[in-house]
Design an enzyme around this catalytic site. Structure first.
Site: not given
Length: 288
Positions: A210, A212-213, A215, A242, A277
């Site tokens: 993974t 982040g932005e 992909g 997660d 959250g």
């Protein structure tokens, strides 16, 4: 297919601020709330919200934070009959500082440290009733290794999110079905300095990174594939990884092909960062 998620459960103590304090500095925060967290519980909730049949195994304290988490687990339709409730140690917590959509986190394991081999032996029949086993590294490493060996012997699909990142043995990596680190963690976990593409080629259809932005990346046996992330307004990145792992597990349980399962996880993860959250933005099936 039934999913067993075995891992951490924390109360997240979240402070939102427009600036992170330096050592010795006191700042006035913007807001504070207590949320549900822990990589294990987050992934279990993510899988359940998109329709997964999820059993959660882990340890909490017999305290107000533990009661809060247990109530939340039930609201999210997790099966929790075999949760370990500890009398002598408090529920794990995570202190989270939110600033400009990014987060800084300090975790105190608490009862998560009691998710030990003795506990796993006492519930192993319940774990083995499940088809897919999802693990992270916020519980003791010897527990994780014990579960992987147990699941491997019993021909279960094993999804390992190796975070927080530590060096893992080749034997353990070989036994898992899918290993999902981020773009920083894979170097620690696989003790390599290889560029991402080169390392992916060593683990076709198994290593899923993974980023982040940018992909998610994997090697399909012929070429390195990038599943791009959707552009969204980012409010809070806590729990995005997660969300990907949990919804990916849910898709695999529904017998999606690997690429489709990754695409599904990326879409869900993109939705999750649009609210506050770790679990606040995790989508339900209707949101998709």
């Amino acid at each position: 297919m039934k999913i067993a998620v075995i891992g951490s459960a924390n109360a997240d103590l979240v402070t939102k601020t427009n600036k992170l304090p330096k050592p010795g500095e006191t700042l006035i925060g913007e807001s504070f709330f207590i949320g549900e967290g822990g990589k294990g519980l987050n992934q279990a909730v993510a899988a359940s919200r998109i329709g997964g049949d999820v059993n959660f195994f882990g340890a909490i304290g017999k305290d107000t934070h533990g009661e809060f988490l247990l109530e939340s687990m039930k609201k999210n339709n997790l099966k929790v009959k075999n949760i370990k409730i500890c009398e002598q140690i408090k529920t794990g917590i995570a202190n989270i500082m939110l600033c400009d959509g990014e987060n800084s986190i300090v975790i105190v394991a608490g009862a998560n440290s009691k998710c030990n081999i003795e506990y796993i032996k006492s519930i192993k029949e319940k774990i083995l009733e499940c088809d897919i086993i999802v693990l992270q590294l916020e519980i003791p490493l010897d527990t994780v290794e014990f579960i992987i060996n147990l699941a491997y012997k019993n021909n279960k699909k094993i999804i390992l999110n190796p975070a927080p990142a530590i060096k893992l043995s080749k034997e353990i990596v070989d036994k898992v079905s899918y290993i999902i680190p981020n773009e920083h963690e894979y170097k620690v976990v696989l003790h390599t300095e290889n560029a991402m593409e080169k390392e992916l080629e060593k683990y076709p259809n198994k290593l899923i990174i993974t980023n982040g932005e940018n992909g998610v990346w994997y090697f399909d046996g012929k070429e390195v594939v990038n599943i791009p992330a959707k552009k969204v307004k980012v409010i809070d990145t806590t729990g995005a990884g997660d969300t990907f792992v949990g919804t990916f597990a849910g898709a695999i349980a529904n017998k999606f092909a690997l690429k489709e399962a990754i695409e599904f996880g990326v879409k869900c993860s993109g939705i999750s960062v649009t609210k506050l959250g770790a679990q606040g933005g995790m989508p339900y099936l209707k949101d998709l």
